[in-house]
Scaffold this motif. Structure first.
Motif, PDB file in Angstrom:
ATOM      1  N   VAL A  92      35.335  43.284  59.909  1.00  0.00           N
ATOM      2  CA  VAL A  92      35.793  42.498  58.651  1.00  0.00           C
ATOM      3  C   VAL A  92      35.539  43.729  58.010  1.00  0.00           C
ATOM      4  CG1 VAL A  92      33.343  41.860  57.149  1.00  0.00           C
ATOM      5  CG2 VAL A  92      34.001  40.931  58.702  1.00  0.00           C
ATOM      6  N   GLY A  93      35.080  45.365  58.286  1.00  0.00           N
ATOM      7  CA  GLY A  93      34.865  46.106  57.513  1.00  0.00           C
ATOM      8  C   GLY A  93      36.398  46.675  57.286  1.00  0.00           C
ATOM      9  N   ASP A  94      37.105  46.201  57.801  1.00  0.00           N
ATOM     10  CA  ASP A  94      38.059  46.866  57.644  1.00  0.00           C
ATOM     11  C   ASP A  94      39.317  45.898  57.135  1.00  0.00           C
ATOM     12  OD1 ASP A  94      38.958  49.224  59.972  1.00  0.00           O
ATOM     13  OD2 ASP A  94      37.876  47.238  60.991  1.00  0.00           O
ATOM     14  N   LEU A  95      39.325  44.667  56.779  1.00  0.00           N
ATOM     15  CA  LEU A  95      39.170  43.573  56.032  1.00  0.00           C
ATOM     16  C   LEU A  95      39.061  43.698  54.453  1.00  0.00           C
ATOM     17  CD1 LEU A  95      40.944  40.752  55.637  1.00  0.00           C
ATOM     18  CD2 LEU A  95      39.205  39.448  56.462  1.00  0.00           C
ATOM     19  N   GLY A  96      37.545  44.477  54.788  1.00  0.00           N
ATOM     20  CA  GLY A  96      37.320  44.112  53.551  1.00  0.00           C
ATOM     21  C   GLY A  96      37.955  46.502  52.765  1.00  0.00           C
ATOM     22  N   GLY A  97      38.210  46.813  53.187  1.00  0.00           N
ATOM     23  CA  GLY A  97      39.032  47.798  53.125  1.00  0.00           C
ATOM     24  C   GLY A  97      40.529  48.392  52.796  1.00  0.00           C
TER      25      GLY A  97
END
Length: 302
Positions: A92-97
């Motif tokens: 999810v953090g990569d999607l946010g990034g």
């Protein structure tokens, strides 16, 4: 679920080891950015300063991007054990990034277009007020960078793995650096304009800043897109091949290695080999590969 069954059940919680700490740091930076944004917009409305209003709305775009980072941490934590996500919410953090990188790209485009327009059609600049704004903005960015710096550096423990870090934290850190860069360039250009009469330097520095920010944005998008598209981690794949494949004993016929969280990889290894080897022996061979948190081994005897 009985005890025997639960003992063999896989967990899929692949959040980074510093997830909670990074979430708190990002939330602090969001609040700091919002306070600065509101102060600048209010001051601009009261004084009639377009420079203050423009910088305030510029801060709003970064507050939005940092807000995405904070929301990603919260969502990943809240749904870490949600069975709807086959491999958890570690990405999810990569999607946010990736989303933040897109916003950063739009910011760089806006800065670039505005700078070119001002270079072609120079406007009167209130050097004193604008310099003060830039200095205050730089101070906020330094404070934000100090808050995020520890969480960002944490991700560089795995030097061999360029993706082995929290891309959500990286995106927040890059936004802060982008703001700091524009502040530094603005201060240099405004001082040169005020004392040397180089009015053209202000929009020129804006173009330089836009190009640098665009490169940061592209780098972040490329990294996060690779994770979201399950790009093979070549380093881990090579290590698996080296440990599993032994002449005349075992051969890998299919191998998938991808990232499922800031500190975790998943691997599916299909092997053919002699009857003296089996799936459990293959698992034993792969124990040194600490990056792999979820391993599936398929073995077929020759």
């Amino acid at each position: 679920m009985n005890a025997a069954h639960s003992a063999h059940t896989h967990e899929h919680v692949f959040l980074g080891s510093a997830h909670d700490e990074n979430a708190k740091r990002t939330l602090w930076v969001v609040m700091l950015t919002v306070v600065m944004m509101v102060a600048e917009i209010a001051a601009g409305a009261l004084t009639g300063s377009m420079a203050l209003l423009a910088d305030g709305f510029h801060m709003a775009t970064h507050a939005g991007a940092l807000g995405i980072a904070a929301a990603a941490y919260a969502y990943a934590k809240r749904n870490a054990s949600n069975s709807r996500y086959s491999f958890g919410t570690g990405k999810v953090g990569d999607l946010g990034g990736f989303a933040s990188a897109l916003i950063l790209a739009l910011v760089s485009l806006g800065i670039g277009v505005e700078s070119v327009m001002r270079l072609l059609q120079p406007t009167e600049v209130q050097f004193g007020t604008a310099t003060l704004i830039a200095v205050v903005g730089l101070a906020v960015n330094i404070a934000s960078a100090l808050l995020l710096g520890h969480g960002h550096s944490h991700g560089h423990d795995h030097d061999h793995d360029p993706h082995g870090h929290d891309n959500n934290m990286r995106s927040a850190y890059v936004h802060v650096l982008a703001d700091a860069l524009t502040s530094v360039l603005a201060i240099a250009a405004l001082l040169a304009g005020r004392y040397l009469g180089w009015v053209w330097l202000d929009p020129a520095m804006g173009i330089v800043g836009a190009v640098v920010i665009a490169r940061w944005s592209w780098s972040l998008m490329r990294t996060t897109a690779g994770v979201l598209l399950d790009q093979t981690d070549e380093h881990v794949a090579a290590e698996i091949r080296e440990l599993v494949e032994q002449p005349g004993d075992a051969t890998i016929t299919d191998l998938h290695v991808w990232r499922v969280g800031p500190d975790a990889h998943a691997a599916i290894v299909s092997v053919v080999g002699r009857s003296t080897t089996d799936a459990e022996r293959i698992r034993e061979r792969l124990k040194p590969v600490h990056e792999v948190s979820h391993l599936t081994v398929e073995f077929r005897a020759l």
